[in-house]
Structure formats: structure tokens, C-alpha cells
Design a protein around this motif. Structure first.
Motif, PDB file in Angstrom:
ATOM      1  N   TYR A  85       0.760  -1.313   0.044  1.00 21.84           N
ATOM      2  CA  TYR A  85      -0.095   0.100   0.018  1.00 21.84           C
ATOM      3  C   TYR A  85       0.738   1.055   0.155  1.00 21.84           C
ATOM      4  CZ  TYR A  85      -3.556  -3.470   1.281  1.00 21.84           C
ATOM      5  OH  TYR A  85      -4.593  -4.402   1.171  1.00 21.84           O
ATOM      6  N   ASN A  86       0.297   2.502  -0.579  1.00 19.68           N
ATOM      7  CA  ASN A  86       1.019   3.658  -0.559  1.00 19.68           C
ATOM      8  C   ASN A  86       2.171   3.379  -1.410  1.00 19.68           C
ATOM      9  OD1 ASN A  86      -0.842   5.334   0.743  1.00 19.68           O
ATOM     10  ND2 ASN A  86      -0.084   4.426   2.816  1.00 19.68           N
ATOM     11  N   PHE A  87       2.263   2.735  -2.328  1.00 22.75           N
ATOM     12  CA  PHE A  87       3.510   2.510  -3.276  1.00 22.75           C
ATOM     13  C   PHE A  87       3.690   3.778  -4.018  1.00 22.75           C
ATOM     14  CE2 PHE A  87       5.466   0.207  -7.435  1.00 22.75           C
ATOM     15  CZ  PHE A  87       6.490  -0.213  -6.590  1.00 22.75           C
ATOM     16  N   ILE A  88       4.428   3.650  -5.076  1.00 22.19           N
ATOM     17  CA  ILE A  88       4.776   4.924  -5.933  1.00 22.19           C
ATOM     18  C   ILE A  88       3.587   5.608  -6.045  1.00 22.19           C
ATOM     19  CG2 ILE A  88       6.095   5.698  -7.982  1.00 22.19           C
ATOM     20  CD1 ILE A  88       7.809   3.068  -7.944  1.00 22.19           C
ATOM     21  N   GLU A  89       3.680   7.042  -6.021  1.00 23.10           N
ATOM     22  CA  GLU A  89       2.672   7.615  -6.397  1.00 23.10           C
ATOM     23  C   GLU A  89       1.383   7.587  -5.637  1.00 23.10           C
ATOM     24  OE1 GLU A  89       2.628   7.741 -10.477  1.00 23.10           O
ATOM     25  OE2 GLU A  89       4.077   9.198 -10.641  1.00 23.10           O
ATOM     26  N   GLY A  90       1.577   6.805  -4.353  1.00 18.55           N
ATOM     27  CA  GLY A  90       0.383   6.527  -3.628  1.00 18.55           C
ATOM     28  C   GLY A  90      -0.646   5.427  -3.824  1.00 18.55           C
ATOM     29  N   ASP A  91      -0.120   4.693  -4.947  1.00 21.69           N
ATOM     30  CA  ASP A  91      -0.981   3.604  -5.301  1.00 21.69           C
ATOM     31  C   ASP A  91      -0.655   2.332  -4.634  1.00 21.69           C
ATOM     32  OD1 ASP A  91      -3.111   2.364  -7.107  1.00 21.69           O
ATOM     33  OD2 ASP A  91      -2.258   3.549  -8.839  1.00 21.69           O
ATOM     34  N   THR A  92      -1.692   1.409  -5.022  1.00 19.65           N
ATOM     35  CA  THR A  92      -1.584   0.164  -4.398  1.00 19.65           C
ATOM     36  C   THR A  92      -0.864  -0.821  -5.428  1.00 19.65           C
ATOM     37  OG1 THR A  92      -3.486   0.439  -3.021  1.00 19.65           O
ATOM     38  CG2 THR A  92      -2.469  -1.846  -3.323  1.00 19.65           C
ATOM     39  N   PHE A  93       0.079  -1.536  -4.816  1.00 17.32           N
ATOM     40  CA  PHE A  93       0.790  -2.686  -5.838  1.00 17.32           C
ATOM     41  C   PHE A  93       0.380  -3.955  -5.543  1.00 17.32           C
ATOM     42  CE2 PHE A  93       4.230  -5.187  -7.457  1.00 17.32           C
ATOM     43  CZ  PHE A  93       4.280  -4.811  -8.817  1.00 17.32           C
ATOM     44  N   GLU A  94      -0.252  -4.784  -6.261  1.00 22.56           N
ATOM     45  CA  GLU A  94      -0.697  -6.091  -6.111  1.00 22.56           C
ATOM     46  C   GLU A  94       0.787  -7.180  -6.357  1.00 22.56           C
ATOM     47  OE1 GLU A  94      -3.147  -7.282  -4.556  1.00 22.56           O
ATOM     48  OE2 GLU A  94      -4.688  -5.433  -4.554  1.00 22.56           O
ATOM     49  N   THR A  95       0.948  -7.620  -5.454  1.00 22.42           N
ATOM     50  CA  THR A  95       2.451  -8.407  -5.657  1.00 22.42           C
ATOM     51  C   THR A  95       2.072  -9.742  -6.223  1.00 22.42           C
ATOM     52  OG1 THR A  95       2.340  -9.288  -3.471  1.00 22.42           O
ATOM     53  CG2 THR A  95       3.491  -7.100  -3.744  1.00 22.42           C
ATOM     54  N   THR A  96       0.827 -10.305  -6.000  1.00 20.97           N
ATOM     55  CA  THR A  96       0.550 -11.552  -6.469  1.00 20.97           C
ATOM     56  C   THR A  96      -0.511 -11.583  -7.306  1.00 20.97           C
ATOM     57  OG1 THR A  96       1.604 -12.453  -4.537  1.00 20.97           O
ATOM     58  CG2 THR A  96       0.427 -13.993  -5.946  1.00 20.97           C
ATOM     59  N   VAL A  97      -0.510 -11.752  -8.557  1.00 19.48           N
ATOM     60  CA  VAL A  97      -1.535 -11.794  -9.426  1.00 19.48           C
ATOM     61  C   VAL A  97      -1.530 -12.664 -10.474  1.00 19.48           C
ATOM     62  CG1 VAL A  97      -2.019  -9.247  -9.015  1.00 19.48           C
ATOM     63  CG2 VAL A  97      -0.785 -10.219 -10.879  1.00 19.48           C
ATOM     64  N   LYS A  98      -2.727 -13.218 -10.938  1.00 26.88           N
ATOM     65  CA  LYS A  98      -2.613 -13.964 -12.111  1.00 26.88           C
ATOM     66  C   LYS A  98      -3.802 -13.542 -13.189  1.00 26.88           C
ATOM     67  CE  LYS A  98      -4.124 -18.897 -13.180  1.00 26.88           C
ATOM     68  NZ  LYS A  98      -4.395 -20.251 -12.480  1.00 26.88           N
ATOM     69  N   GLY A  99      -3.409 -13.935 -14.220  1.00 27.10           N
ATOM     70  CA  GLY A  99      -4.170 -13.434 -15.506  1.00 27.10           C
ATOM     71  C   GLY A  99      -3.718 -13.542 -16.797  1.00 27.10           C
ATOM     72  N   ARG A 100      -4.262 -13.056 -17.916  1.00 28.74           N
ATOM     73  CA  ARG A 100      -3.789 -13.502 -19.310  1.00 28.74           C
ATOM     74  C   ARG A 100      -2.662 -12.633 -19.521  1.00 28.74           C
ATOM     75  NH1 ARG A 100      -7.463 -16.158 -22.826  1.00 28.74           N
ATOM     76  NH2 ARG A 100      -9.419 -16.682 -21.710  1.00 28.74           N
ATOM     77  N   TRP A 101      -1.626 -13.047 -20.342  1.00 25.73           N
ATOM     78  CA  TRP A 101      -0.267 -12.560 -20.550  1.00 25.73           C
ATOM     79  C   TRP A 101      -0.426 -11.157 -21.114  1.00 25.73           C
ATOM     80  CZ3 TRP A 101       1.211 -10.498 -25.061  1.00 25.73           C
ATOM     81  CH2 TRP A 101       0.599 -10.882 -26.169  1.00 25.73           C
TER      82      TRP A 101
END
Length: 264
Positions: A85-101
Motif C-alpha cells: 500500500y502507498n506504493f509509488i505515487e500513493g497507489d497500491t501494488f498487487e504483488t501476487t496476481v494471475k491473469g492472461r499474459w
């Protein structure tokens, strides 16, 4: 308690454990930076549409994309599966995700908009060196760049060799074919001249490993340097271009000067 040297030391093991990786570091700070690992999994039969899958996965924590449990370590580096949370520019960075390439290909995208290091205006240069010399090259870069002002980040990736004549991704057979890509993002406020000076220092520091620059980014590449770098392949390419494009309709001033050595 992990340091930058710890991140560099575990790179070989981390690379063997995944299908793609990026290591983002700041050489001016003795910290491990951010290591992003990706694992490719085949799509299941009858899989949902891209938009449907992304909606279904929203907010779901899934280890499949990286293939690690939350407690697994690489040396002193503990992989993080929870969101930052509060990553670069205050955004949230999801460290573990799954999805189409095509949804997950770019690290710094959220809701189809770029964020992260690109949020600051920057100038870039990037060099490719034989992967087998990764440890030596990164240690030298740490010594070179740790006192630089204005550096935003360095991104480190491994690239599988190809067979294209002038590709920067094919080291010699003696050097093991595959390459390590090292990209630097530097604050544009320093100006192009100073960034080119920094690139020259990197090129000189890595000269033992025949670093090849990214043609689409800033570099000090000249025709004489390109001739030494690519050898007979460059002359063969020039001959081929002379046959199929003698009037230079598909060329540009940079290509004419640096690669083809055409006189205006």
C-alpha cells in the motif's frame, strides 16, 4: 536486514525458478530493491474471456503467477505476497496476481494507465552483456552508479538468445549466448548531455564484456564501435541494405550515420 548485495547474489537462483523476472534497484541505496518473478501457466480449456477473467480475479490473491509460497526465501530475501500500500505515487501494488499474459505483461500498469517509475520524467539507456558475467557486471555497476545524482532506478532482466544478425540479445558461443539487460532510468532534469556522459562511464566500465546498447535509447554508439561490436555481421547487413534499399527510403539519419555509414 537484506542489502543490495544480497539481491544480486540470489539472481542466478531466482532466474532458474521462474520464466521471467525483473529486478528493480537503486544503486545509490544499499537495499535489495524489488524482485518480480513470473511463471507462465497454460490456459485451461474453455477459459473465460480476458475481461471476464480479470473481473473474476479482482482482489484475489493467487500464487500461480509466481509459483511461490509466502514463506519461501532466496537467501536473505523474503518474497512478499501481500499487496504493497502507498506504493509509488500513493497507489497500491498487487504483488501476487494471475491473469492472461496481455493483461499482466507490463509491470507498471493499473486499469490500463501507466504508473510507477514512469511517473517521473526520465531519460534511459540500456546495455546488454553476456548473462554468464552477470555477477561481475552488476558489481561494477554498483561501484559506478552508487554516487550518481538523479538516478530513478535500474531494471535488470535476462533475455534468451535469438539468431538475428544485429540483435543485442545474442552473445557469442564462448560467452553462453544468453544476455543480461541492464536499463537505467535517470531524471530528465539532468539533461541529455549528462545522461550520455553517464552512459559512457557504464560502457567503459563494462568494456571487458562487450556491452551492446539499446538502439532505441540514449547511447554513445558510433559506426566504428558498431563495427567492432558486430564484426562481419554488420558489413553483411550493410551489403544487404544496399541491395534492397539503395536510395535509403527506409532509413533515417541515425541509421545512415551509425549503422550504414552512408554519407549525406
Amino acid at each position: 536486514g537484506a542489502e543490495l548485495s544480497d539481491a544480486l547474489a540470489v539472481l542466478p537462483e531466482a532466474m532458474r525458478s521462474c520464466d521471467a523476472f525483473s529486478l528493480f534497484v537503486d544503486f545509490s541505496v544499499d537495499a535489495p530493491g524489488m524482485l518480480i518473478l513470473k511463471r507462465f501457466t497454460p490456459a485451461a480449456a474453455g477459459d473465460a474471456s480476458a475481461s471476464g477473467e480479470r473481473e473474476a480475479r479482482k482482489g484475489e490473491k493467487c500464487n500461480s503467477s509466481v509459483g511461490f509460497s509466502p514463506k519461501q526465501r532466496f537467501g536473505k530475501l523474503l518474497l512478499k505476497n501481500d499487496a504493497v500500500y502507498n506504493f509509488i505515487e500513493g497507489d497500491t501494488f498487487e504483488t501476487t496476481v494471475k491473469g492472461r499474459w496481455f493483461d499482466q505483461l507490463h509491470v507498471w500498469m493499473k486499469d490500463a494507465a501507466p504508473f510507477g517509475p514512469q511517473g517521473a520524467p526520465e531519460l534511459q539507456f540500456e546495455h546488454f552483456v553476456p548473462l554468464r558475467y552477470a555477477k561481475e557486471c552488476l558489481e561494477r555497476l554498483h561501484l559506478i552508479a552508487r554516487s550518481w545524482p538523479g538516478i530513478l532506478y535500474a531494471e535488470i532482466r535476462a533475455v534468451r538468445a535469438d539468431d538475428q544478425a544485429l540483435s543485442p540479445y545474442n552473445a557469442s558461443e564462448e560467452d553462453g549466448f544468453d544476455t543480461l539487460a541492464i536499463s537505467h532510468g535517470i531524471h530528465s532534469g539532468l539533461g541529455e548531455e549528462r545522461v550520455l556522459q553517464a552512459a559512457a562511464i557504464v560502457e567503459d566500465g563494462l568494456s571487458d564484456f562487450n556491452p551492446k546498447p539499446h538502439w532505441g535509447k540514449l547511447s554513445n554508439l558510433t559506426h566504428a564501435k558498431a563495427s567492432r561490436m558486430y564484426g562481419p555481421k554488420l558489413e553483411a547487413f550493410r551489403h544487404h541494405v544496399g541491395n534492397i534499399d539503395p536510395e535509403g527510403k527506409f532509413s533515417n539519419p541515425w541509421l545512415d550515420e551509425v549503422i550504414l555509414a552512408r554519407r549525406s
